[in-house]
Design an enzyme around this catalytic site. Structure first.
Site, PDB file in Angstrom:
ATOM      1  N   ALA A 168      22.703  73.731  38.092  1.00 55.14           N
ATOM      2  CA  ALA A 168      23.909  73.299  37.387  1.00 55.14           C
ATOM      3  C   ALA A 168      25.022  72.942  38.356  1.00 55.14           C
ATOM      4  O   ALA A 168      25.652  71.881  38.246  1.00 55.14           O
ATOM      5  CB  ALA A 168      24.370  74.394  36.422  1.00 55.14           C
ATOM      6  N   ASP A 169      25.277  73.801  39.321  1.00 58.06           N
ATOM      7  CA  ASP A 169      26.335  73.531  40.293  1.00 58.06           C
ATOM      8  C   ASP A 169      26.022  72.291  41.123  1.00 58.06           C
ATOM      9  O   ASP A 169      26.901  71.462  41.388  1.00 58.06           O
ATOM     10  CB  ASP A 169      26.529  74.735  41.214  1.00 58.06           C
ATOM     11  N   SER A 170      24.778  72.171  41.552  1.00 60.22           N
ATOM     12  CA  SER A 170      24.410  71.057  42.422  1.00 60.22           C
ATOM     13  C   SER A 170      24.471  69.722  41.691  1.00 60.22           C
ATOM     14  O   SER A 170      24.986  68.729  42.222  1.00 60.22           O
ATOM     15  CB  SER A 170      23.009  71.281  42.997  1.00 60.22           C
ATOM     16  N   THR A 172      26.275  69.114  39.136  1.00 63.02           N
ATOM     17  CA  THR A 172      27.690  68.865  38.858  1.00 63.02           C
ATOM     18  C   THR A 172      28.360  68.231  40.070  1.00 63.02           C
ATOM     19  O   THR A 172      29.187  67.319  39.934  1.00 63.02           O
ATOM     20  CB  THR A 172      28.399  70.164  38.472  1.00 63.02           C
ATOM     21  N   GLY A 173      28.025  68.710  41.265  1.00 66.15           N
ATOM     22  CA  GLY A 173      28.561  68.092  42.474  1.00 66.15           C
ATOM     23  C   GLY A 173      28.180  66.630  42.568  1.00 66.15           C
ATOM     24  O   GLY A 173      29.008  65.767  42.907  1.00 66.15           O
TER      25      GLY A 173
END
Length: 404
Positions: A168-170, A172-173
């Site tokens: 999710a974080d990656s 999103t980046g």
């Protein structure tokens, strides 16, 4: 060589992964990123995860690559003046605090656009800047659950599962970097001046999974996790282990490639079976197809499977460990593993590849306050002013960090 984004200036107030990765992706192609860290409260990525032999966290090395590090208490009166000078000469501000943090500090988008009407602001948060869940705390795994990813991953009779990286974080980046470039393009064309890019962490995965919502609403089919097979099993494939213990993934994306795959493991009689004339008809018999693939592959060494699949122009790709990735001839040929002189830590190099203006790994994550003095000098501060700010604790310089 001049990077294509050399004239792009970014202020990063982000922390951990999502916001910083968006800035990092653009820094690979020349964007000048000033990452702001509060003195005494550095980004947790400095310490999270494995530490390299030089004592620096490996995650920090890559997330903070190519960035200048400014130690600044931007919430203090003098720090806010420094931040304003930075914003006034920048194109982008990246932040991934909870909604309302900037506003409570007196620097919401209206204030920032008052300082610089052309500023593009990337705001990353768990659930977005508005809506009923606006103030709900969230981490990447909560976003993976909300997007549907966890529901689609795992065995049918087992629990939902998270992938082996912060998906999710990656993502999103990655989506944040795309959003910034779209907003900058709109600004360059004169469509708008500055604007806010509002991105919730669950939304990038939701968009990239892509098929589960139309499958449910358009076809009345709700995809479910299916272990070593596809969630909806619409084409032959899966994960299999060869006789000599090598895991391979097998896939086919069209009726033609599916029949080549079936011909490799079952000969003409299987490939020409009328039941497999199309992917739609094939999907009704996917258990038989999976079992046939499994029986064929598990009874043979990988080398034999590879030769037979290549002969039929079918795909059976080995699952690589990180050690194999680092030494893989194709990956090495592409230059996808990169390093900087004097640092034994290797990272994944800039992607994608450009024919004329390729990305460049200039340096890995630097010490706290490493660039504070040089950033302030570029903003017009002299040595006396910098020393005064350091004495009050408003800034953190590299020398202070070394003493601590």
């Amino acid at each position: 060589m001049v990077g294509p984004l050399e004239n792009l200036r970014i202020v990063e107030l982000g922390h951990v992964i999502a916001g910083p990765l968006a800035a990092s992706l653009l820094s690979d192609f020349g964007a000048k990123v000033v990452k702001v860290e509060t003195p005494g409260r550095p980004d947790m990525m400095r310490d999270l995860g494995p530490v390299a032999i030089d004592g620096v966290g490996v995650w920090w090395k890559t997330l903070a690559r190519n960035k200048q590090i400014l130690g600044l208490d931007w919430k203090s009166e003098e720090g806010l003046k420094v931040l304003r000078k930075l914003v006034e000469c920048s194109d982008v501000l990246v932040e991934n605090f909870r909604p309302g943090v900037l506003e409570r500090a007196g620097i919401g988008p209206e204030v920032l656009h008052g300082w610089n009407p052309d500023l593009v602001i990337l705001r990353v948060s768990g659930y977005g800047q508005d809506g009923p869940m606006r103030d709900t705390p969230a981490f990447g795994r909560a976003a993976e659950a909300m997007s549907g990813l966890a529901h689609l991953t795992g065995f049918a009779d087992g629990s939902p599962m998270h992938p082996g990286f912060p998906a999710a974080d990656s993502t999103t980046g990655l989506m944040g970097a795309l959003g910034l470039m779209i907003a900058l393009y709109a600004r360059e064309r004169g469509v708008v001046r500055g604007q806010v890019v509002d991105l919730a962490v669950f939304e990038a995965l939701l968009r990239l999974i892509d098929y589960h919502v139309p499958a449910a609403t358009g076809a009345g089919i709700a995809p479910i996790r299916n272990g070593l097979r596809q969630p909806m099993d619409f084409a032959p494939g899966g994960m299999f282990r060869t006789r000599d213990g090598i895991w391979v993934t097998v896939s086919a994306g069209s009726a033609e490639t599916a029949r080549r795959l079936l011909r490799a493991v079952g000969g003409d009689s299987l490939a020409d079976d009328p039941r497999f004339a199309s992917l739609h008809s094939m999907s009704k018999h996917m258990t038989e197809v999976f079992d046939t693939l499994n029986a064929y592959i598990t009874a043979r060494d990988f080398s034999e499977v590879q030769v037979e699949f290549e002969r039929h122009d079918a795909v059976a790709a080995p699952v690589l460990s990180v050690e194999q990735i680092i030494d893989h001839p194709q990956i090495c040929h592409r230059g996808d593993i990169a390093s900087v002189e004097g640092d034994p830590t290797h990272v994944v190099g800039p992607v994608p590849h450009f024919s004329i203006t390729p990305g460049v790994l200039r340096w890995l994550g630097r010490p706290r306050g490493a660039d504070t003095a040089s950033v302030l000098e570029a903003l017009g501060y002299d040595d006396v002013q910098i020393a005064d700010l350091a004495r009050t604790g408003c800034i953190e310089t590299a020398l202070e960090e070394e003493r601590t």
